[in-house]
Design an enzyme around this catalytic site. Sequence first.
Site, PDB file in Angstrom:
ATOM      1  N   LEU A 185       5.347   5.443  -5.813  1.00 43.77           N
ATOM      2  CA  LEU A 185       4.993   5.849  -4.460  1.00 43.77           C
ATOM      3  C   LEU A 185       4.041   7.029  -4.581  1.00 43.77           C
ATOM      4  CD1 LEU A 185       8.541   5.839  -2.766  1.00 43.77           C
ATOM      5  CD2 LEU A 185       6.835   4.010  -2.736  1.00 43.77           C
ATOM      6  N   ASP A 186       3.149   7.165  -3.621  1.00 45.35           N
ATOM      7  CA  ASP A 186       2.295   8.344  -3.605  1.00 45.35           C
ATOM      8  C   ASP A 186       3.174   9.595  -3.632  1.00 45.35           C
ATOM      9  OD1 ASP A 186      -0.017   6.832  -3.444  1.00 45.35           O
ATOM     10  OD2 ASP A 186      -0.006   6.820  -1.253  1.00 45.35           O
ATOM     11  N   LYS A 187       2.651  10.662  -4.173  1.00 42.24           N
ATOM     12  CA  LYS A 187       3.413  11.899  -4.317  1.00 42.24           C
ATOM     13  C   LYS A 187       4.068  12.311  -3.004  1.00 42.24           C
ATOM     14  CE  LYS A 187       2.878  16.778  -5.609  1.00 42.24           C
ATOM     15  NZ  LYS A 187       1.942  17.828  -6.095  1.00 42.24           N
TER      16      LYS A 187
ATOM     17  N   THR B 268       4.709  10.431  -0.341  1.00 38.44           N
ATOM     18  CA  THR B 268       5.459   9.370   0.328  1.00 38.44           C
ATOM     19  C   THR B 268       6.893   9.409  -0.186  1.00 38.44           C
ATOM     20  OG1 THR B 268       3.522   7.952   0.610  1.00 38.44           O
ATOM     21  CG2 THR B 268       5.673   6.885   0.694  1.00 38.44           C
TER      22      THR B 268
ATOM     23  N   MET C  93       1.434   4.643  -1.991  1.00 39.27           N
ATOM     24  CA  MET C  93       2.329   3.657  -2.304  1.00 39.27           C
ATOM     25  C   MET C  93       1.612   2.728  -3.066  1.00 39.27           C
ATOM     26  SD  MET C  93       1.430   1.751   0.400  1.00 39.27           S
ATOM     27  CE  MET C  93       0.395   1.483  -0.403  1.00 39.27           C
TER      28      MET C  93
END
Length: 333
Positions: A148-150, A152, A1
């Site tokens: 966002l992180d992949k 998340t 994130m």
Amino acid sequence: MADEPLLTEDEDAEIFEARIDAPGVRLDKALAAAFPNLSRARLQALLAEGAVARDGQPVSSGSAKALPGLYAVTLPPVAPALPLPEAIPLTVLYEDADLIVIDKAPGMAAHPAPGCETGTLVNALLAHCGDSLSGIGGVARPGIVHRLDKDTSGVMVAAKSDRAHAGLSALFATHDIERTYLALTRGAPSPEKGRIQTLIGRSPHDRKKMAVLRSGGREAVTDYVVQQTFGRPAKASGAPLAARVACTLHTGRTHQIRVHMASKGSPLLGDPVYGSGAPAAAVRDAVAQAGLTRQALHAAVLGFVHPVTGQALRFETAPPEDMRRLEALLAEL
């Protein structure tokens, strides 16, 4: 994130460091001497983009005199210059002429990067929005103002016009955004609610990881509250086996919630990077049975003032099936 300037958020970015002690010399000239593989023009551009730091603090003026210190230059990974539209289904929560809000599925990267050139949110947006997205915020990451992180899941907003891109970027830069995430953690942070305020920067031991630092880095502030605990502790004075924690961001540093929860001794379940230490056997079994193969983190709430219309917008979504399934199994412990 992540809601920092996009250039410094990439996990695959390359970071070069050099110590400079050249009093009286222009910073861009001193950097060019310290990093001979980078042209002075390239370094000036990186300075303007916030990709140069001295002792962990961003510097931006190439014409200023260089101060002694450890300088770090972050180079973004090379990505395709022109991502191609892909007809990928999107869960659209809101859309108008200026912006679009979606509920991002886990496993979808925000934008193309080495090893992940297709199947990204950018590819999907290019197909969904067509020419209206062309060039907004740059050809490599059109429309993207935060990520966002992949792995998340949750609510994201993207710009469809230049004015929306500028306005949203300003809101994220000043942290004038409501952002609450739901996390399933190993054990539970203590006390049950509080504020975590630290410095976060690249780990001195592993440059691909972020860490809480005593000096350098950037301020990171997370408010959290334990909403529910799962599993009785082995000892009466012990911690529960797992918990659902709501985390509200006041800054948007890379991996902020993952790092902060780990710093409290309660890393996110399923986190392959910061989840040091195995959870209890019953929790491990629940994670496996639920099919969770990612960090248990969902961006549940995103609220902001529409940068063009001035309308107050707020979106809230439930976690996807893998987290819901895991929570149901944890509730049985």
